[in-house]
Design an enzyme around this catalytic site. Sequence first.
Site, PDB file in Angstrom:
ATOM      1  N   ARG A   1       0.715  -1.274   0.049  1.00 22.39           N
ATOM      2  CA  ARG A   1       0.134  -0.093   0.019  1.00 22.39           C
ATOM      3  C   ARG A   1       0.821   1.148   0.067  1.00 22.39           C
ATOM      4  O   ARG A   1       1.508   1.604   1.063  1.00 22.39           O
ATOM      5  CB  ARG A   1      -0.916   0.158   1.127  1.00 22.39           C
TER       6      ARG A   1
ATOM      7  N   ASP B   1       1.434   5.242   0.175  1.00 25.54           N
ATOM      8  CA  ASP B   1       0.444   6.261   0.734  1.00 25.54           C
ATOM      9  C   ASP B   1       0.397   7.437  -0.442  1.00 25.54           C
ATOM     10  O   ASP B   1       0.489   7.162  -1.732  1.00 25.54           O
ATOM     11  CB  ASP B   1       1.210   7.150   1.576  1.00 25.54           C
TER      12      ASP B   1
ATOM     13  N   ARG C   1       9.295   7.010   4.997  1.00 21.02           N
ATOM     14  CA  ARG C   1       9.324   8.357   4.872  1.00 21.02           C
ATOM     15  C   ARG C   1       9.777   8.829   6.320  1.00 21.02           C
ATOM     16  O   ARG C   1      10.164   9.744   6.638  1.00 21.02           O
ATOM     17  CB  ARG C   1       7.857   8.908   4.629  1.00 21.02           C
TER      18      ARG C   1
END
Length: 253
Positions: free
Chosen positions: A50, A52, A197
């Site tokens: 997944r 972002d 991140r």
Amino acid sequence: MNRYFIELSYDGSEYHGWQLQPDAITVQEVLQKCLSTLLGKPTDVVGAGRTDAGVHARFMAAHFNTEQNVDTQALTERLNRMLPQDISIYRIFQVREDAHARYTAVSRTYHYFIHERKLPFNRQYSWRQWGHPLDFDLMNQAAKTLFDYIDFTSFSKMHTDVKTNNCRIMKAEWKPLGEGRWMFEIQADRFLRNMVRAIVGTLIEVGRHKLSVDGFRQIIEQKNRCSAGMSVPGYALFLVNVEYPEDIALLNE
């Protein structure tokens, strides 16, 4: 039932990530709608992971099931004609019924791009660093400590539905690209939500001499997201590879 893999890429700028969401457009939603139309019945697509909101993929893998015997080349061409310009299909091929885009993957690789001087081109895919130059040697020293751990709770989005925060990191390194541009490459068997991140944001603190290498190590050991640095913007992050065992494709493909 036949299972097929899709290899694709996408510019995530206009999407709220890969995963289906009730009130936001996602890559998975767009792909599923087009595939369902071409196959003539609702067809679910399962991705390798997944990404972002705003994150891009130079290489993403997904799978779908169908009772039909698919002409993979024709379906690839028809999907590319139907999909928007920011989603591209590389190829579709039949795999074993037990091959799974997410669970069969053995590694994923991400790249994060930053630049330290004003650049007019590709600025929407690279994060500008202002102020004092970053200490990339120190950042790479800190990145090497990631190999000593498997629990990365400190770099995970809180309150997720995963059963474990354990990951095995195989590669983590800042590489110069010239003209003040740098790329962080990280490879692991799996990633937690927001993990790359958060790691990059914390390494930036090391590069600014606001955090020591030992301090970076302590953040990992604390297993507390509040201890780590900020989550850097998603628009400079790219999923670039997903690796699978060589024997998942059927021999007739």
